[in-house]
Scaffold this active site. Structure first.
Site, short mmCIF file in Angstrom:
data_model
loop_
_atom_site.label_atom_id
_atom_site.label_comp_id
_atom_site.label_asym_id
_atom_site.label_seq_id
_atom_site.Cartn_x
_atom_site.Cartn_y
_atom_site.Cartn_z
N ASP A 111 0.82 -1.26 -0.04
CA ASP A 111 0.09 0.00 -0.01
C ASP A 111 0.73 1.24 0.18
OD1 ASP A 111 -1.88 -1.75 0.14
OD2 ASP A 111 -2.37 -1.58 2.36
N TYR A 167 5.00 -10.21 6.58
CA TYR A 167 4.90 -9.17 6.69
C TYR A 167 5.16 -8.60 8.21
CZ TYR A 167 2.66 -7.62 2.34
OH TYR A 167 2.49 -7.34 1.10
#
Length: 571
Positions: A111, A167
């Site tokens: 993002d 992540y």
């Protein structure tokens, strides 16, 4: 004698076909005049780069970029990377700006503002000679670094062949403290300038204007809304006990039942813990004002205090003068060595770690994550995702700030999914939402507004290709970050970690976000209570109707009363 015919002209040289084979001996084609050595001595052999299918391993810091995926009109990692590949001679002029023509694929789409320590992209590039990575890095910004490349099969795709993605989210430890950074309605609006300023003492940038501040402007919550008793209301008179600047305003109550003064300090709501010196000065000023008005000693003390608080305009001016003196003393104490802001003693103890990990375990497994993303409906099959593991077992210190290392491993993730999972977990840890909310968070028939944690602490740590490496281990090199671990760690420390710590120090990204975590901004935090009340009311109505049908004989004469009762319950 007939004239001799001119000799036939030589055939026009054909342009060699572009090779799509991964064979090292396949024919190559110069990528550009500069890459092919245009202008060099014709007698010298021009370099010919071979076009091969490769996977490029790289890292980047997402600051200033609108995400990984190429987006027209926006600066993206992918856009800069494609242009650098062309400038480095890996992409020919004909394929410039057309990634489909060289089989472009990425392992993950990060993002806006999200970084990556180990991203993988694949395609058919001219990668010889070995100086390709140096040429590529020379065309990239310092915050984007290519570590190396690996020869892969013709069918390889960084997106399709990636089994798992890991992540990491670095969350400040103070975010898990329910008493740290109370919601914005519990923080005093300062200076009466018409604009609300965050005056939380723990925020790194005190007094910073928050755009789109959530809360009523120019109006403080009433005592009923905040649960402040009349006794406290009587004690806090013409000015608050901290000596705030500007007009006198009563402190709204904090989320944990305490009061927040103008500097953002949380103080107890009981009389004994208020600043008695300030109260004494105020009382003396009030008594002096009452004496000048000609009131005798026979006046009850309660009435004297009331008159002192209300008074005339002259009395108000005198009280304001006393208030200014107290303000100067208060701020000198706060800014001097005598009184330093009390540092929070909250830490990531075993009890806190156990509870936080228990909350994160709710995400493990296959669930419908339609409430943890945007623009994806519950009926969409893409809403189902498989989370392999989610835990937070370590604390790392960056530039004096302690961060909890939240590690999540999954097959794939949707837009904002990880940030929303962290956001709801923090809300539960801060007691803004009940832990039982996870009983309905994954239901298809329930829609929840879930908070989104700031993007700055999130980064892609590794993309794993376990199945591919196992299948082609005998003929191809493994697609792995193992050979570049030291280089990736150096890049993280220099760019990613530095950026995360700087954003928290300068902008207070997470600290300011915490001010919006409350049940007023996110009414769905109370979903379980609301749903429980509806179920209880429905069951009562059903029991009343069942009891009405069961009644026989003389008891049926009160049917109208029963109907009225059932109507009241349903309302």
């Amino acid at each position: 004698m007939a004239a001799a015919s001119p000799p036939p002209s030589p055939p026009h040289p054909k342009r060699p076909k572009m090779s799509s084979s991964s064979d090292p001996e396949a024919d190559g084609e110069p990528t550009s005049p500069s890459a092919a050595g245009a202008g060099a001595d014709p007698g010298q052999r021009r370099p010919r780069y071979k076009r091969r299918k490769v996977a490029i391993l790289l890292g980047y810091c997402g600051a200033g970029y609108q995400g990984m995926q190429k987006n027209p009109g926006a600066r993206t990692i992918e856009g800069d990377l494609e242009e650098a590949l062309y400038q480095a001679g890996a992409v020919p002029e004909a394929d410039r700006g057309a990634p489909r023509r060289f089989d472009w694929a990425r392992a993950a789409r990060t993002d806006k503002g999200v970084s990556a320590a180990a991203q993988v992209v694949s395609g058919r590039f001219y990668v010889d000679p070995p100086g390709f990575i140096d040429r590529l890095n020379a065309q990239l910004a310092p915050q984007i670094r290519a570590y190396g490349y690996v020869r892969v099969t013709n069918s390889f795709s960084a997106k399709k062949f990636c089994d798992r993605r890991r992540y990491l989210y670095l969350l400040p430890v103070f975010a898990l403290d329910p008493s740290a950074h109370p919601d914005r309605e519990a923080v005093m609006a300062s200076m009466g300038s018409g604009s609300e300023l965050t005056k939380c003492l723990e925020c790194s940038e005190r007094g910073r204007k928050v755009p789109g501040v959530m809360g009523r402007e120019g109006k403080l919550p009433s005592s009923t809304e905040n649960g402040v008793g009349a006794a406290v209301e009587g004690t806090l008179s013409c000015h608050d006990e901290s000596g705030s600047i500007g007009d006198a305003k009563r402190d709204p109550a904090s989320s944990d039942g305490s009061n927040v003064n103008a500097l953002g300090e949380v103080v107890s709501s009981s009389h004994e813990k208020l600043d008695l010196s300030v109260s004494g000065n105020e009382t003396e000023a009030g008594n002096a004002a009452v004496g000048s008005a000609g009131l005798g000693d026979g006046v009850p003390s309660a009435l004297v205090d009331a008159d002192a608080r209300i008074g005339s305009e002259d009395n108000k001016l005198e009280a304001a003068t006393t208030e200014e003196k107290v303000q100067v003393m208060s701020f000198e104490k706060c800014n001097g060595e005598d009184k330093q802001p009390a540092k929070s003693t909250f830490s990531y103890t075993d009890e806190v770690k156990e509870r936080f990990n228990r909350i994160l375990k709710y995400y493990v497994g296959t669930h419908n994550f339609h409430n943890f993303t945007t623009r994806t409906k519950a009926e969409d099959p893409a809403a189902k995702r498989f989370i392999i593991s989610f835990g937070a077992d370590r604390v790392v210190s960056l530039d004096g700030i302690d961060f909890v290392r939240c590690e999540v491993v999954g097959q794939s993730f949707m837009l904002h999914q990880i940030r929303k999972m962290i956001g709801l977990a923090v809300a539960v840890m801060r007691n803004c939402a009940p832990e039982s909310i996870y009983d309905v968070a994954f239901r298809k028939d329930v829609n929840l507004n879930v908070p989104t944690a700031p993007e700055v602490g999130l980064y892609l740590d590794e993309c794993m290709f376990t199945s591919y490496n196992k299948k082609w281990k005998d003929s191809h090199e493994a697609v792995s970050m193992e050979p570049y671990c030291e280089e990736a760690e150096e890049f993280k420390n220099k760019y990613i970690f530095t950026h995360i710590a700087a954003m928290e120090h300068k902008e207070g990204a997470v600290a300011l976000w915490l001010h919006s975590l409350n049940q007023r901004n996110y009414p769905d935090f109370c979903y379980m209570e609301t749903a429980g009340a509806k179920d209880k009311a429905g069951s009562e109505v059903e029991s009343i109707h069942a009891g009405t049908e069961a009644k026989v004989g003389p008891e049926v004469v009160s049917v109208e009363e029963v109907q009225m009762l059932s109507g009241n319950v349903s309302e």
